[in-house]
Design a protein around this motif. Structure first.
Motif, mmCIF file in Angstrom:
data_model
loop_
_atom_site.group_PDB
_atom_site.id
_atom_site.type_symbol
_atom_site.label_atom_id
_atom_site.label_comp_id
_atom_site.label_asym_id
_atom_site.label_seq_id
_atom_site.Cartn_x
_atom_site.Cartn_y
_atom_site.Cartn_z
ATOM 1 N N ILE A 1 -4.312 -2.375 -5.950
ATOM 2 C CA ILE A 1 -4.502 -3.122 -4.713
ATOM 3 C C ILE A 1 -5.055 -4.492 -5.060
ATOM 4 O O ILE A 1 -5.905 -4.639 -5.957
ATOM 5 C CB ILE A 1 -5.426 -2.348 -3.746
ATOM 6 N N TYR B 1 2.443 1.091 -6.182
ATOM 7 C CA TYR B 1 2.335 2.531 -6.413
ATOM 8 C C TYR B 1 3.288 2.986 -7.515
ATOM 9 O O TYR B 1 4.398 2.463 -7.649
ATOM 10 C CB TYR B 1 2.661 3.310 -5.135
ATOM 11 N N THR C 1 -2.083 6.563 -0.563
ATOM 12 C CA THR C 1 -2.400 5.252 -0.012
ATOM 13 C C THR C 1 -3.696 4.752 -0.629
ATOM 14 O O THR C 1 -4.728 5.434 -0.570
ATOM 15 C CB THR C 1 -2.554 5.304 1.510
ATOM 16 N N SER D 1 -6.683 1.870 -0.623
ATOM 17 C CA SER D 1 -7.308 0.925 0.300
ATOM 18 C C SER D 1 -8.682 0.552 -0.239
ATOM 19 O O SER D 1 -9.163 1.178 -1.195
ATOM 20 C CB SER D 1 -7.414 1.517 1.708
ATOM 21 N N THR E 1 -0.275 -4.006 -2.305
ATOM 22 C CA THR E 1 -0.481 -2.734 -2.999
ATOM 23 C C THR E 1 0.721 -2.425 -3.882
ATOM 24 O O THR E 1 1.817 -2.959 -3.684
ATOM 25 C CB THR E 1 -0.702 -1.573 -2.017
ATOM 26 N N ALA F 1 -1.984 3.692 -8.578
ATOM 27 C CA ALA F 1 -1.884 2.724 -7.492
ATOM 28 C C ALA F 1 -2.774 1.530 -7.793
ATOM 29 O O ALA F 1 -3.786 1.658 -8.479
ATOM 30 C CB ALA F 1 -2.289 3.360 -6.167
#
Length: 120
Positions: A51, A60, A69, A71, A58, A49
């Protein structure tokens, strides 16, 4: 110097959840895109992933989309990876890294990684 320290790994049963953290220091964290990578035994390291520096964008890998997820907390300089519905195939050592925003490729120093083991 740049330091990336991953934590939060462990052993979990299939279907379980874990949240990984990466504490960054030695560079201006809010300026860089960041990513999570993993390497399973006998396999090449792969991107999981990414960001953007603001956190608004984002990206993936297909294998984790909808379950993981990414962050970030730009005030504290911490990157997170929340992993749900874990599968045995997710077993690997997980690493964070600074990435080029244009292509999500990693650059610079790697941390020591954190081990995630998912049992069936």
């Amino acid at each position: 110097q740049v330091q990336l320290v991953e934590s939060g790994g462990g052993e979990v049963q299939a279907g379980g959840s874990l949240t990984l953290s990466c504490t960054a220091s030695g560079f201006f964290f809010p300026a860089d895109c960041m990513g999570w990578f993993r390497q399973a035994p006998g396999k090449e390291r792969e991107g999981v992933a990414g960001i953007s520096n603001s956190g608004r964008s984002t990206n993936y890998a297909a294998s984790v989309k909808g379950r993981f997820t990414i962050s970030r907390d730009n005030v504290r300089g911490i990157l997170f990876l929340t992993m749900n519905s874990l599968k045995p195939d997710d077993t690997a050592t997980y690493y964070c890294a600074r990435v080029y925003c244009a292509n999500w490729r990693a650059f610079g120093a790697w941390g020591q990684g954190t081990q995630v083991t998912v049992s069936s």
